[in-house]
Scaffold this motif. Structure first.
Motif, PDB file in Angstrom:
ATOM      1  N   ASP A  42       0.837  -1.202   0.000  1.00 18.03           N
ATOM      2  CA  ASP A  42       0.000   0.000   0.000  1.00 18.03           C
ATOM      3  C   ASP A  42       0.872   1.252   0.000  1.00 18.03           C
ATOM      4  OD1 ASP A  42      -2.435  -1.268  -0.056  1.00 18.03           O
ATOM      5  OD2 ASP A  42      -2.684  -1.279   2.117  1.00 18.03           O
ATOM      6  N   GLY A  43       0.514   2.187  -0.866  1.00 17.61           N
ATOM      7  CA  GLY A  43       1.209   3.461  -0.912  1.00 17.61           C
ATOM      8  C   GLY A  43       2.511   3.470  -1.690  1.00 17.61           C
ATOM      9  N   GLY A  44       2.941   2.329  -2.193  1.00 17.75           N
ATOM     10  CA  GLY A  44       4.204   2.270  -2.914  1.00 17.75           C
ATOM     11  C   GLY A  44       4.049   2.462  -4.407  1.00 17.75           C
ATOM     12  N   VAL A  45       5.176   2.491  -5.116  1.00 19.41           N
ATOM     13  CA  VAL A  45       5.145   2.691  -6.561  1.00 19.41           C
ATOM     14  C   VAL A  45       4.477   1.517  -7.272  1.00 19.41           C
ATOM     15  CG1 VAL A  45       7.149   4.215  -6.616  1.00 19.41           C
ATOM     16  CG2 VAL A  45       7.479   1.782  -6.949  1.00 19.41           C
ATOM     17  N   LEU A  46       4.627   0.309  -6.742  1.00 22.39           N
ATOM     18  CA  LEU A  46       3.987  -0.839  -7.393  1.00 22.39           C
ATOM     19  C   LEU A  46       2.474  -0.767  -7.260  1.00 22.39           C
ATOM     20  CD1 LEU A  46       6.484  -3.697  -6.461  1.00 22.39           C
ATOM     21  CD2 LEU A  46       6.429  -2.228  -8.487  1.00 22.39           C
ATOM     22  N   MET A  47       1.985  -0.221  -6.155  1.00 24.63           N
ATOM     23  CA  MET A  47       0.541  -0.011  -6.007  1.00 24.63           C
ATOM     24  C   MET A  47       0.060   1.007  -7.039  1.00 24.63           C
ATOM     25  SD  MET A  47      -2.402  -0.618  -4.751  1.00 24.63           S
ATOM     26  CE  MET A  47      -2.227  -1.546  -3.247  1.00 24.63           C
ATOM     27  N   GLU A  48       0.829   2.060  -7.253  1.00 28.90           N
ATOM     28  CA  GLU A  48       0.470   3.058  -8.265  1.00 28.90           C
ATOM     29  C   GLU A  48       0.420   2.423  -9.657  1.00 28.90           C
ATOM     30  OE1 GLU A  48      -0.498   6.377  -8.050  1.00 28.90           O
ATOM     31  OE2 GLU A  48      -0.749   5.722  -5.977  1.00 28.90           O
ATOM     32  N   ARG A  49       1.371   1.547  -9.926  1.00 27.22           N
ATOM     33  CA  ARG A  49       1.397   0.877 -11.226  1.00 27.22           C
ATOM     34  C   ARG A  49       0.203  -0.070 -11.368  1.00 27.22           C
ATOM     35  NH1 ARG A  49       8.031   0.096 -11.907  1.00 27.22           N
ATOM     36  NH2 ARG A  49       8.425   2.331 -11.599  1.00 27.22           N
ATOM     37  N   PHE A  50      -0.154  -0.735 -10.295  1.00 26.56           N
ATOM     38  CA  PHE A  50      -1.327  -1.607 -10.294  1.00 26.56           C
ATOM     39  C   PHE A  50      -2.603  -0.792 -10.539  1.00 26.56           C
ATOM     40  CE2 PHE A  50      -4.737  -3.500  -7.582  1.00 26.56           C
ATOM     41  CZ  PHE A  50      -5.060  -4.552  -8.421  1.00 26.56           C
ATOM     42  N   LEU A  51      -2.725   0.339  -9.871  1.00 24.98           N
ATOM     43  CA  LEU A  51      -3.913   1.188 -10.036  1.00 24.98           C
ATOM     44  C   LEU A  51      -4.004   1.759 -11.453  1.00 24.98           C
ATOM     45  CD1 LEU A  51      -3.891   3.011  -6.570  1.00 24.98           C
ATOM     46  CD2 LEU A  51      -5.406   1.146  -7.323  1.00 24.98           C
ATOM     47  N   GLY A  52      -2.849   2.047 -12.070  1.00 20.48           N
ATOM     48  CA  GLY A  52      -2.840   2.519 -13.457  1.00 20.48           C
ATOM     49  C   GLY A  52      -3.352   1.457 -14.411  1.00 20.48           C
ATOM     50  N   TYR A  53      -2.964   0.218 -14.167  1.00 20.91           N
ATOM     51  CA  TYR A  53      -3.451  -0.935 -14.949  1.00 20.91           C
ATOM     52  C   TYR A  53      -4.970  -1.057 -14.817  1.00 20.91           C
ATOM     53  CZ  TYR A  53      -4.617  -5.987 -15.163  1.00 20.91           C
ATOM     54  OH  TYR A  53      -5.211  -7.212 -15.380  1.00 20.91           O
ATOM     55  N   LYS A  54      -5.452  -1.051 -13.578  1.00 17.58           N
ATOM     56  CA  LYS A  54      -6.897  -1.188 -13.335  1.00 17.58           C
ATOM     57  C   LYS A  54      -7.691  -0.067 -14.004  1.00 17.58           C
ATOM     58  CE  LYS A  54      -8.743  -2.297  -9.384  1.00 17.58           C
ATOM     59  NZ  LYS A  54      -9.039  -2.428  -7.927  1.00 17.58           N
ATOM     60  N   ALA A  55      -7.175   1.157 -13.908  1.00 18.53           N
ATOM     61  CA  ALA A  55      -7.879   2.310 -14.484  1.00 18.53           C
ATOM     62  C   ALA A  55      -7.985   2.198 -16.004  1.00 18.53           C
ATOM     63  CB  ALA A  55      -7.166   3.603 -14.091  1.00 18.53           C
ATOM     64  N   ALA A  56      -6.928   1.723 -16.653  1.00 18.58           N
ATOM     65  CA  ALA A  56      -6.960   1.576 -18.113  1.00 18.58           C
ATOM     66  C   ALA A  56      -7.997   0.542 -18.530  1.00 18.58           C
ATOM     67  CB  ALA A  56      -5.581   1.185 -18.641  1.00 18.58           C
ATOM     68  N   LEU A  57      -8.089  -0.554 -17.772  1.00 25.70           N
ATOM     69  CA  LEU A  57      -9.111  -1.569 -18.071  1.00 25.70           C
ATOM     70  C   LEU A  57     -10.508  -0.987 -17.905  1.00 25.70           C
ATOM     71  CD1 LEU A  57      -7.648  -4.746 -16.310  1.00 25.70           C
ATOM     72  CD2 LEU A  57      -7.572  -4.180 -18.747  1.00 25.70           C
ATOM     73  N   THR A  58     -10.728  -0.276 -16.811  1.00 30.56           N
ATOM     74  CA  THR A  58     -12.033   0.330 -16.538  1.00 30.56           C
ATOM     75  C   THR A  58     -12.421   1.288 -17.652  1.00 30.56           C
ATOM     76  OG1 THR A  58     -11.699   0.111 -14.160  1.00 30.56           O
ATOM     77  CG2 THR A  58     -13.347   1.715 -14.870  1.00 30.56           C
ATOM     78  N   GLU A  59     -11.464   2.138 -18.069  1.00 34.17           N
ATOM     79  CA  GLU A  59     -11.713   3.085 -19.164  1.00 34.17           C
ATOM     80  C   GLU A  59     -12.118   2.367 -20.446  1.00 34.17           C
ATOM     81  OE1 GLU A  59      -9.010   6.296 -20.394  1.00 34.17           O
ATOM     82  OE2 GLU A  59      -8.329   6.281 -18.294  1.00 34.17           O
ATOM     83  N   ALA A  60     -11.562   1.188 -20.659  1.00 34.21           N
ATOM     84  CA  ALA A  60     -11.848   0.414 -21.877  1.00 34.21           C
ATOM     85  C   ALA A  60     -13.107  -0.446 -21.727  1.00 34.21           C
ATOM     86  CB  ALA A  60     -10.652  -0.461 -22.229  1.00 34.21           C
ATOM     87  N   GLY A  61     -13.749  -0.376 -20.562  1.00 32.09           N
ATOM     88  CA  GLY A  61     -14.961  -1.165 -20.338  1.00 32.09           C
ATOM     89  C   GLY A  61     -14.692  -2.632 -20.064  1.00 32.09           C
ATOM     90  N   ILE A  62     -13.487  -2.953 -19.644  1.00 29.50           N
ATOM     91  CA  ILE A  62     -13.117  -4.342 -19.342  1.00 29.50           C
ATOM     92  C   ILE A  62     -13.155  -4.518 -17.824  1.00 29.50           C
ATOM     93  CG2 ILE A  62     -11.274  -6.068 -19.447  1.00 29.50           C
ATOM     94  CD1 ILE A  62     -10.367  -4.690 -22.070  1.00 29.50           C
ATOM     95  N   PRO A  63     -13.988  -5.438 -17.327  1.00 33.08           N
ATOM     96  CA  PRO A  63     -14.061  -5.629 -15.880  1.00 33.08           C
ATOM     97  C   PRO A  63     -12.747  -6.151 -15.313  1.00 33.08           C
ATOM     98  CG  PRO A  63     -15.716  -6.982 -17.029  1.00 33.08           C
ATOM     99  CD  PRO A  63     -14.876  -6.316 -18.069  1.00 33.08           C
ATOM    100  N   PHE A  64     -12.385  -5.632 -14.154  1.00 27.73           N
ATOM    101  CA  PHE A  64     -11.168  -6.069 -13.477  1.00 27.73           C
ATOM    102  C   PHE A  64     -11.358  -7.505 -12.992  1.00 27.73           C
ATOM    103  CE2 PHE A  64      -9.047  -6.632  -9.320  1.00 27.73           C
ATOM    104  CZ  PHE A  64      -7.748  -6.689  -9.776  1.00 27.73           C
ATOM    105  N   ASP A  65     -10.360  -8.350 -13.230  1.00 29.99           N
ATOM    106  CA  ASP A  65     -10.401  -9.752 -12.829  1.00 29.99           C
ATOM    107  C   ASP A  65      -9.185 -10.028 -11.939  1.00 29.99           C
ATOM    108  OD1 ASP A  65     -10.288 -12.514 -12.600  1.00 29.99           O
ATOM    109  OD2 ASP A  65     -10.641 -12.892 -14.737  1.00 29.99           O
ATOM    110  N   GLU A  66      -9.435 -10.216 -10.657  1.00 34.60           N
ATOM    111  CA  GLU A  66      -8.356 -10.418  -9.694  1.00 34.60           C
ATOM    112  C   GLU A  66      -7.503 -11.649 -10.012  1.00 34.60           C
ATOM    113  OE1 GLU A  66      -7.957 -10.902  -4.897  1.00 34.60           O
ATOM    114  OE2 GLU A  66      -9.573  -9.641  -5.671  1.00 34.60           O
ATOM    115  N   SER A  67      -8.088 -12.625 -10.708  1.00 38.08           N
ATOM    116  CA  SER A  67      -7.336 -13.839 -11.036  1.00 38.08           C
ATOM    117  C   SER A  67      -6.234 -13.576 -12.066  1.00 38.08           C
ATOM    118  CB  SER A  67      -8.270 -14.941 -11.530  1.00 38.08           C
ATOM    119  OG  SER A  67      -8.742 -14.646 -12.836  1.00 38.08           O
ATOM    120  N   LEU A  68      -6.231 -12.393 -12.660  1.00 38.85           N
ATOM    121  CA  LEU A  68      -5.210 -12.033 -13.648  1.00 38.85           C
ATOM    122  C   LEU A  68      -4.063 -11.235 -13.035  1.00 38.85           C
ATOM    123  CD1 LEU A  68      -7.492 -11.015 -16.662  1.00 38.85           C
ATOM    124  CD2 LEU A  68      -6.350 -13.209 -16.238  1.00 38.85           C
ATOM    125  N   VAL A  69      -4.058 -11.113 -11.708  1.00 41.41           N
ATOM    126  CA  VAL A  69      -3.000 -10.387 -11.009  1.00 41.41           C
ATOM    127  C   VAL A  69      -2.054 -11.407 -10.375  1.00 41.41           C
ATOM    128  CG1 VAL A  69      -2.458  -8.756  -9.160  1.00 41.41           C
ATOM    129  CG2 VAL A  69      -4.498  -8.415 -10.575  1.00 41.41           C
TER     130      VAL A  69
END
Length: 184
Positions: A42-69
């Protein structure tokens, strides 16, 4: 990041870089995109990178799937486990990673299992280190300007040593994609 007087930070837009790499895979036709990282805190650069990934999927209308992490430690056994996990789902066509070394190790392990990058799966790194050119295939990655980062940090230090107050205490540098051959 909490600002403390007298402490300067030359950072990177980690969220934006990962968001950019995920969008790059989406623009290249990938729909099922995994995320591979060293352990996320939490709060680290890898969390920021993870959140950037999730946001791009959301913007594209692709549901986030935790099994892909997929997360691992920095040892080779962890990257081998990620490669094995990727093999279990042939619908995964792209992987966003949080580091070039991680991407390179995943690629090496996939090769051992007979998987061809980018023909069977595309992988994108993060940092644009020199190893990107010796990984086979050469690694497409998120570029950060390490020289600029160093020059700004030195400038901050010199200003502080001269008892001058920097105009800004925190700078977040932008990222770009360096295209090579690991994304189809």
């Amino acid at each position: 990041y909490v600002h403390h007087k007298g402490i300067c930070n030359v950072g990177l837009d980690d969220f934006g870089g990962s968001n950019l790499s995920t969008k790059y895979l989406l623009q290249n036709g990938h729909k099922k995109i995994a995320f591979a990282s060293y352990h996320i805190k939490d709060g680290g650069v890898l969390m920021e990178r993870f959140l950037g990934y999730k946001a791009a999927l959301t913007e594209a209308g692709i549901p986030f799937d935790e099994s892909l992490v997929f997360e691992c430690s920095t040892d080779l056994k962890g990257t081998r486990a990620i490669a094995k996990a990727l093999l279990k789902d042939p619908d995964i066509t792209g992987v966003v990673t949080t580091a070039d070394y991680l991407a390179g190790n995943i690629i090496a392990n996939l090769h051992k299992f007979g998987v061809r990058v980018p023909d069977d799966i595309s992988i994108i790194g993060f940092d644009d280190l020199n190893i990107c050119n010796i990984i086979e295939p050469p690694l497409t990655t998120v570029h950060q300007d390490m020289d600029l980062k160093g020059r700004i940090a030195v400038d901050f230090m010199l200003q502080l040593l001269e008892h001058k107050m920097p105009k800004r205490y925190e700078i977040s540098l932008h990222t770009t994609i360096t295209e090579r051959d690991s994304v189809k």
